[in-house]
Design a protein around this motif. Structure first.
Motif, PDB file in Angstrom:
ATOM      1  N   VAL A 152     -65.477  47.721  23.630  1.00 29.39           N
ATOM      2  CA  VAL A 152     -65.573  46.778  22.512  1.00 29.39           C
ATOM      3  C   VAL A 152     -64.854  47.427  21.332  1.00 29.39           C
ATOM      4  CG1 VAL A 152     -67.107  45.560  20.929  1.00 29.39           C
ATOM      5  CG2 VAL A 152     -67.781  45.875  23.319  1.00 29.39           C
ATOM      6  N   PRO A 153     -63.858  46.764  20.734  1.00 28.38           N
ATOM      7  CA  PRO A 153     -63.101  47.375  19.633  1.00 28.38           C
ATOM      8  C   PRO A 153     -63.998  47.702  18.445  1.00 28.38           C
ATOM      9  CG  PRO A 153     -62.002  45.405  20.462  1.00 28.38           C
ATOM     10  CD  PRO A 153     -63.365  45.420  21.078  1.00 28.38           C
ATOM     11  N   GLY A 154     -63.541  48.643  17.620  1.00 28.57           N
ATOM     12  CA  GLY A 154     -64.261  48.971  16.396  1.00 28.57           C
ATOM     13  C   GLY A 154     -64.268  47.796  15.433  1.00 28.57           C
ATOM     14  N   GLU A 158     -65.259  52.343  18.127  1.00 31.45           N
ATOM     15  CA  GLU A 158     -65.313  51.445  19.280  1.00 31.45           C
ATOM     16  C   GLU A 158     -66.463  51.836  20.201  1.00 31.45           C
ATOM     17  OE1 GLU A 158     -62.953  54.986  20.514  1.00 31.45           O
ATOM     18  OE2 GLU A 158     -62.943  53.659  18.747  1.00 31.45           O
ATOM     19  N   ILE A 159     -66.958  50.876  20.951  1.00 33.20           N
ATOM     20  CA  ILE A 159     -68.045  51.104  21.905  1.00 33.20           C
ATOM     21  C   ILE A 159     -67.466  51.125  23.314  1.00 33.20           C
ATOM     22  CG2 ILE A 159     -70.184  50.166  22.882  1.00 33.20           C
ATOM     23  CD1 ILE A 159     -70.719  48.882  20.174  1.00 33.20           C
ATOM     24  N   ALA A 160     -67.826  52.152  24.075  1.00 30.87           N
ATOM     25  CA  ALA A 160     -67.408  52.239  25.478  1.00 30.87           C
ATOM     26  C   ALA A 160     -68.635  52.071  26.361  1.00 30.87           C
ATOM     27  CB  ALA A 160     -66.729  53.574  25.759  1.00 30.87           C
ATOM     28  N   ARG A 212     -83.600  49.553  10.754  1.00 38.10           N
ATOM     29  CA  ARG A 212     -82.846  49.062   9.605  1.00 38.10           C
ATOM     30  C   ARG A 212     -81.580  49.863   9.342  1.00 38.10           C
ATOM     31  NH1 ARG A 212     -84.852  47.964   3.322  1.00 38.10           N
ATOM     32  NH2 ARG A 212     -83.020  46.749   2.777  1.00 38.10           N
ATOM     33  N   GLY A 213     -81.614  51.163   9.651  1.00 45.82           N
ATOM     34  CA  GLY A 213     -80.509  52.032   9.275  1.00 45.82           C
ATOM     35  C   GLY A 213     -79.378  52.106  10.274  1.00 45.82           C
ATOM     36  N   ARG A 214     -79.654  51.796  11.534  1.00 46.75           N
ATOM     37  CA  ARG A 214     -78.579  51.799  12.526  1.00 46.75           C
ATOM     38  C   ARG A 214     -77.853  50.463  12.494  1.00 46.75           C
ATOM     39  NH1 ARG A 214     -78.695  56.459  16.003  1.00 46.75           N
ATOM     40  NH2 ARG A 214     -80.090  57.900  14.911  1.00 46.75           N
ATOM     41  N   VAL A 215     -76.542  50.512  12.554  1.00 48.11           N
ATOM     42  CA  VAL A 215     -75.750  49.281  12.549  1.00 48.11           C
ATOM     43  C   VAL A 215     -76.002  48.529  13.854  1.00 48.11           C
ATOM     44  CG1 VAL A 215     -73.403  48.338  12.525  1.00 48.11           C
ATOM     45  CG2 VAL A 215     -73.993  50.285  11.051  1.00 48.11           C
ATOM     46  N   PRO A 216     -76.337  47.245  13.806  1.00 49.77           N
ATOM     47  CA  PRO A 216     -76.599  46.495  15.038  1.00 49.77           C
ATOM     48  C   PRO A 216     -75.375  46.473  15.953  1.00 49.77           C
ATOM     49  CG  PRO A 216     -77.325  45.253  13.106  1.00 49.77           C
ATOM     50  CD  PRO A 216     -76.525  46.410  12.599  1.00 49.77           C
ATOM     51  N   TYR A 217     -75.640  46.433  17.245  1.00 48.28           N
ATOM     52  CA  TYR A 217     -74.531  46.264  18.181  1.00 48.28           C
ATOM     53  C   TYR A 217     -73.896  44.898  17.946  1.00 48.28           C
ATOM     54  CZ  TYR A 217     -76.343  50.272  20.774  1.00 48.28           C
ATOM     55  OH  TYR A 217     -76.764  51.528  21.131  1.00 48.28           O
TER      56      TYR A 217
END
Length: 273
Positions: A207-209, A264-266, A11-16
């Motif tokens: 993936v951009p922020g 952002e995700i790399a 619940r606490g982690r932001v979903p990808y």
């Protein structure tokens, strides 16, 4: 290390973002064939978005509670092609079978990296891909851009954790060693590890922020999802800590709503030659 954190983690982690799965599907031409291995899967944060693009998925984690939470979420989403395996990454074997793709996200730093990289190379079919995801999902980045709601008071939250648990960050029964290397230096180390294991690459995808809105409950869950603030570390003071944390959040945002700009995700794609 994450004892009691599984439900908080989910619940606490932001979903990808959906863009992450879309990017991998397009880049690797994922079409429902082959098998996926998600190593250090947690509650399936990356497993579940990718599982529909494979015949079968094997999700591996050393925490039984994380696996149980992942299985619960899979059932709720109607995803039926995931096998949940309780194992340390260092102990996986060829008995799991061959895989078209393997993924790791926010977990490699806890592992015996050379051993795990070598095992992954053995499990991937020739031409198979390893997607190594670099992401931060428990909190956003600092910034001055306008957002719809106040940002969570992370500096004060960390100070509150330190008041209860001490300045030195906990990690399971011990303490976490602070990693002082830069991202470039860490990338160079990882490149040598995967190169020694027989991987080619990497190809970097990004993936951009993005901006998210989070509730006070989600921020509380995010705190308890951290290895250095897992609920068991507080012992019988966990209720008192949560009470003070919620007061802090109410002072920061009386509406109980927060906004954050996520990093952002790399993704480094390594190929099994």
């Amino acid at each position: 290390m994450y004892a009691g954190s599984a439900a908080y983690y989910a619940r606490g982690r932001v979903p990808y973002p959906a863009e992450l799965a879309d990017l991998l599907v397009d880049e690797l031409a994922l079409d429902g064939r082959g098998r996926l291995l998600d190593l250090g899967c947690g509650p399936g944060s990356l497993t579940l978005p990718l599982a529909p693009y494979f015949e079968q998925t094997v999700a591996v984690d050393a925490d039984e509670q994380m696996l149980a939470e992942g299985a619960r979420l899979a059932q709720a989403a109607g995803i039926t092609n995931v096998s949940w395996v309780c194992s340390r990454a260092e102990d996986v074997s060829r008995s799991l079978g061959d895989f078209r793709m393997a993924t790791m996200a926010q977990s490699f730093h806890w592992m015996d990296r050379d051993r795990v990289a070598g095992l992954l190379r053995q499990l991937l079919i020739p031409g198979g891909a390893l997607a190594f995801v670099h992401a931060t999902t428990h909190q956003g980045i600092e910034g001055t851009d306008r957002v719809p709601h106040p940002r969570p008071p992370w500096e004060q939250i960390e100070a509150l954790v330190a008041d209860y648990l001490g300045q030195e960050r906990r990690a399971g029964r011990g303490y976490r060693q602070i990693d002082s290397v830069t991202e470039d230096e860490r990338g160079q180390v990882e490149a040598r590890i995967f190169g020694r294991a027989g991987f080619a690459g990497p190809k970097r995808l990004e993936v951009p922020g993005w901006v998210v809105t989070r509730s006070a409950d989600e921020i509380v869950a995010s705190v308890f999802s951290l290895s250095f603030a897992a609920p068991h570390l507080f012992g019988d003071r966990v209720g008192s800590f949560e009470h003070e944390l919620r007061i802090l959040l109410t002072q920061a945002s009386p509406t109980g709503r927060f906004s954050e700009a996520m990093r952002e995700i790399a993704v480094d794609l390594w190929t099994a030659d």
